[in-house]
Design a protein around this motif. Structure first.
Motif, PDB file in Angstrom:
ATOM      1  N   TYR A   1       0.833  -1.205   0.000  1.00 18.27           N
ATOM      2  CA  TYR A   1       0.000   0.000   0.000  1.00 18.27           C
ATOM      3  C   TYR A   1       0.869   1.255   0.000  1.00 18.27           C
ATOM      4  O   TYR A   1       0.548   2.248  -0.677  1.00 18.27           O
ATOM      5  CB  TYR A   1      -0.919  -0.011   1.221  1.00 18.27           C
ATOM      6  CG  TYR A   1      -1.774   1.223   1.367  1.00 18.27           C
ATOM      7  CD1 TYR A   1      -2.921   1.386   0.599  1.00 18.27           C
ATOM      8  CD2 TYR A   1      -1.428   2.223   2.265  1.00 18.27           C
ATOM      9  CE1 TYR A   1      -3.700   2.511   0.717  1.00 18.27           C
ATOM     10  CE2 TYR A   1      -2.209   3.362   2.398  1.00 18.27           C
ATOM     11  CZ  TYR A   1      -3.346   3.498   1.626  1.00 18.27           C
ATOM     12  OH  TYR A   1      -4.114   4.629   1.745  1.00 18.27           O
ATOM     13  N   ILE A   2       1.977   1.224   0.721  1.00 17.07           N
ATOM     14  CA  ILE A   2       2.880   2.379   0.764  1.00 17.07           C
ATOM     15  C   ILE A   2       3.543   2.589  -0.601  1.00 17.07           C
ATOM     16  O   ILE A   2       3.633   3.714  -1.104  1.00 17.07           O
ATOM     17  CB  ILE A   2       3.938   2.185   1.870  1.00 17.07           C
ATOM     18  CG1 ILE A   2       3.266   2.133   3.243  1.00 17.07           C
ATOM     19  CG2 ILE A   2       4.969   3.305   1.831  1.00 17.07           C
ATOM     20  CD1 ILE A   2       4.219   1.813   4.379  1.00 17.07           C
ATOM     21  N   LEU A   3       4.001   1.516  -1.224  1.00 16.67           N
ATOM     22  CA  LEU A   3       4.648   1.635  -2.530  1.00 16.67           C
ATOM     23  C   LEU A   3       3.686   2.108  -3.612  1.00 16.67           C
ATOM     24  O   LEU A   3       4.097   2.777  -4.563  1.00 16.67           O
ATOM     25  CB  LEU A   3       5.256   0.289  -2.935  1.00 16.67           C
ATOM     26  CG  LEU A   3       6.432  -0.208  -2.081  1.00 16.67           C
ATOM     27  CD1 LEU A   3       6.874  -1.586  -2.546  1.00 16.67           C
ATOM     28  CD2 LEU A   3       7.594   0.765  -2.136  1.00 16.67           C
ATOM     29  N   SER A   4       2.418   1.764  -3.475  1.00 17.93           N
ATOM     30  CA  SER A   4       1.438   2.193  -4.475  1.00 17.93           C
ATOM     31  C   SER A   4       1.198   3.693  -4.441  1.00 17.93           C
ATOM     32  O   SER A   4       0.741   4.265  -5.434  1.00 17.93           O
ATOM     33  CB  SER A   4       0.117   1.444  -4.262  1.00 17.93           C
ATOM     34  OG  SER A   4      -0.451   1.767  -3.003  1.00 17.93           O
ATOM     35  N   LYS A   5       1.497   4.343  -3.327  1.00 14.96           N
ATOM     36  CA  LYS A   5       1.301   5.781  -3.213  1.00 14.96           C
ATOM     37  C   LYS A   5       2.478   6.587  -3.759  1.00 14.96           C
ATOM     38  O   LYS A   5       2.371   7.803  -3.906  1.00 14.96           O
ATOM     39  CB  LYS A   5       1.068   6.159  -1.745  1.00 14.96           C
ATOM     40  CG  LYS A   5      -0.174   5.523  -1.137  1.00 14.96           C
ATOM     41  CD  LYS A   5      -1.430   5.933  -1.879  1.00 14.96           C
ATOM     42  CE  LYS A   5      -2.670   5.306  -1.270  1.00 14.96           C
ATOM     43  NZ  LYS A   5      -3.907   5.702  -1.989  1.00 14.96           N
ATOM     44  N   LEU A   6       3.598   5.935  -4.044  1.00 16.82           N
ATOM     45  CA  LEU A   6       4.759   6.629  -4.570  1.00 16.82           C
ATOM     46  C   LEU A   6       4.590   6.893  -6.062  1.00 16.82           C
ATOM     47  O   LEU A   6       3.892   6.154  -6.756  1.00 16.82           O
ATOM     48  CB  LEU A   6       6.022   5.808  -4.316  1.00 16.82           C
ATOM     49  CG  LEU A   6       6.362   5.543  -2.848  1.00 16.82           C
ATOM     50  CD1 LEU A   6       7.601   4.666  -2.744  1.00 16.82           C
ATOM     51  CD2 LEU A   6       6.567   6.845  -2.093  1.00 16.82           C
ATOM     52  N   PRO A   7       5.229   7.942  -6.599  1.00 14.14           N
ATOM     53  CA  PRO A   7       5.102   8.234  -8.039  1.00 14.14           C
ATOM     54  C   PRO A   7       5.749   7.160  -8.900  1.00 14.14           C
ATOM     55  O   PRO A   7       6.639   6.423  -8.448  1.00 14.14           O
ATOM     56  CB  PRO A   7       5.817   9.588  -8.183  1.00 14.14           C
ATOM     57  CG  PRO A   7       6.732   9.674  -7.004  1.00 14.14           C
ATOM     58  CD  PRO A   7       6.032   8.951  -5.891  1.00 14.14           C
ATOM     59  N   ASP A   8       5.306   7.083 -10.160  1.00 14.27           N
ATOM     60  CA  ASP A   8       5.835   6.069 -11.072  1.00 14.27           C
ATOM     61  C   ASP A   8       7.307   6.304 -11.411  1.00 14.27           C
ATOM     62  O   ASP A   8       8.006   5.359 -11.817  1.00 14.27           O
ATOM     63  CB  ASP A   8       5.019   6.056 -12.363  1.00 14.27           C
ATOM     64  CG  ASP A   8       3.579   5.610 -12.112  1.00 14.27           C
ATOM     65  OD1 ASP A   8       3.351   4.935 -11.087  1.00 14.27           O
ATOM     66  OD2 ASP A   8       2.700   5.939 -12.939  1.00 14.27           O
ATOM     67  N   SER A   9       7.785   7.516 -11.280  1.00 15.36           N
ATOM     68  CA  SER A   9       9.182   7.795 -11.587  1.00 15.36           C
ATOM     69  C   SER A   9      10.143   7.098 -10.624  1.00 15.36           C
ATOM     70  O   SER A   9      11.314   6.900 -10.958  1.00 15.36           O
ATOM     71  CB  SER A   9       9.433   9.307 -11.549  1.00 15.36           C
ATOM     72  OG  SER A   9       9.102   9.838 -10.277  1.00 15.36           O
TER      73      SER A   9
END
Length: 497
Positions: free
Chosen positions: A83-91
């Motif tokens: 869930y935390i990684l999904s909130k980070l930008p795609d870059s």
């Protein structure tokens, strides 16, 4: 008198903070982490008995020194970290996957769209272990046998690849494309691994390969097929929930196949929920387009790219009752007026947008047929269309309800033909004229200037000179420099300050 004095160290020492005390006490941090680790361990069964009940063993168990944890994220559950990684930008996706193997696997679970470059990565099964939740897969570039050491690189909007020598159009792409059997085997593996697939792009597939995808992927909504023919369309007809379809039959210098009225009829009877359809390099005629219009009653957007259709196919567009957008891209010709269908000509009552891009408009009569079918449009675009002159553009007088007109890269059109149409468009609200070198600002009449002032949106840059004049308009440049460069001038009084 009192002999007592204050301690100078007590006065000069700064106040201690809780954060400093907490960071210095590393043993307390290790105890907290060890307690969290013990809570995550499974509890022993109630009937189990300790091996040794001596006081020494109990004391050793109670006061064991915890091992410091190097990776604090290892204490988090996969769902929490995901869930935390999904909130980070795609870059940051590539950099996050380099942290550890666990982060690499979790980051792969977040990927939903992928363009395959090596076919072995699919058939070996590594694709499913690396990216288990894909819903969009592009197999076009992976279907090409491309030597990496070659210095010849071919590029197209659809595919890019290296070749050993110049392509021969008579080879039909057989030397650089994977065989149909190998493509079908890969599609079967893909369908078994991703039953929730929604979007797929493939090349040189046969009827059985497309049929396996249609049976195992019931949620497939968008499909793009290159080098397809009428027989392949039998498999597409099994995709009952398909909404967006793109068919590429011919690609000059790369491959050549045939999509005729037979395939279009099969497609129309099978895919009745189509909303968007693009036919690129396809053959057909009046009957094929008529079948699509009668069966695909939800069709809203139709794109014709580099068509090889027979004369008279435009007359069948009147059967597309729900069509809202009609787009022509890279078409050498549109159509020719046919006496066979001259009495049956109609128009699309729901059509709102007509776009022509990179088309050759050689025949005024065929353009008149197109405008007659599209006479109810509200938005018209001509972008980089060769051959559009004043006589052809005057046929646009039939567009009585047009509100947005965009003309770009049409070098043969002059202000005379443009003014003749604009002054007759009573509902025009937006105008865009860009890179039309034959249209001059000096030839603009007062009536056309009055029309410009009444528009809600205007972009007028027909040539480079107009672009420069529009840029410096209102800046005061071109006047005497003493106004701007006199000694002691106030910068606040300058225009635009």
């Amino acid at each position: 008198m009192s002999c007592l004095a204050e301690d100078p160290k007590a006065v000069s020492s700064p106040a201690r903070r809780w954060s400093g005390l907490w960071m210095k006490n590393k043993k307390a941090i290790n105890n907290v982490l060890f307690a969290m680790h013990l809570q995550s361990l499974p509890k022993p069964p109630k009937n189990s008995h300790p091996v040794s009940s001596s006081p020494q063993s109990i004391k050793a168990q109670d006061f064991a020194v915890p091992v410091p944890v190097s990776d604090r994220t290892s204490l988090l559950a996969d769902e929490t970290l995901l869930y935390i990684l999904s909130k980070l930008p795609d870059s940051q996706r590539n950099s996050n996957s380099l942290v550890s193997k666990r982060w690499l696997n979790l980051q792969g679970r977040l990927v939903r769209s992928l363009k395959l470059l090596q076919w072995d990565f699919l058939v070996s099964g590594r694709l499913f272990h690396r990216f288990p939740n894909l819903i969009h897969v592009d197999l076009v570039n992976g279907s090409v046998v491309s030597p990496r050491n070659s210095g010849i690189f071919c590029s197209n909007n659809a595919v890019s690849f290296h070749v050993d020598s110049i392509l021969n159009p008579n080879d039909n792409g057989s030397k650089i494309l994977l065989g149909s059997q190998e493509i079908d085997a890969g599609l079967e593996v893909l369908a078994n691994g991703y039953p929730n697939l929604r979007r797929l792009s493939a090349m040189n597939a046969s009827e059985m390969g497309v049929l396996s995808v249609a049976e195992d992927c019931p949620t497939l909504q968008e499909l793009e097929l290159h080098n397809c023919n009428d027989q392949v369309l039998r498999g597409i007809a099994a995709c009952h929930n398909l909404q967006i379809l793109r068919l590429v039959g011919n690609l000059d210098g790369f491959y050549k196949s045939s999509v005729s009225d037979v395939g279009l009829t099969i497609l129309a009877q099978g895919c009745k929920r189509l909303v968007k359809l693009e036919l690129s390099g396809c053959e057909g005629s009046y009957e094929g387009i008529k079948a699509i219009g009668q069966c695909c009653q939800m069709l809203e957007e139709l794109t014709i790219c580099d068509h090889r259709m027979e004369d008279g196919w435009l007359y069948a567009l009147c059967y597309c009752w729900s069509l809202r957008t009609l787009r022509f891209v890279s078409c050498g010709r549109i159509d020719r007026r046919s006496s066979e269908f001259s009495e049956e000509i109609g128009f699309c009552p729901t059509l709102e947008r007509l776009h022509l891009e990179k088309c050759q408009l050689r025949d005024g009569s065929s353009l008149g047929v197109l405008f007659s079918v599209c006479q109810e449009v509200r938005e018209v675009m001509f972008h980089n269309c060769w051959g559009l002159d004043n006589d052809m553009f005057r046929t646009a007088l039939i567009f009585r309800r047009v509100k947005f007109l965009s003309i770009e890269g049409c070098s043969r059109l002059t202000i005379e033909g443009l003014e003749h149409v604009l002054l007759s468009s009573k509902e025009l609200r937006s105008l865009r004229v860009v890179s039309c070198k034959s249209i001059k600002d000096s030839e603009t009449s007062q009536a056309l200037s009055a029309l410009f002032s009444s528009l809600k949106d205007l972009k007028w840059r027909p040539d480079t000179k107009s672009l420069v004049s529009a840029t410096i308009a209102g800046s005061g440049m071109g006047k005497r420099g003493s106004r701007f460069f006199r000694k002691g001038c106030d910068w606040k009084s300058l225009p635009g300050a």
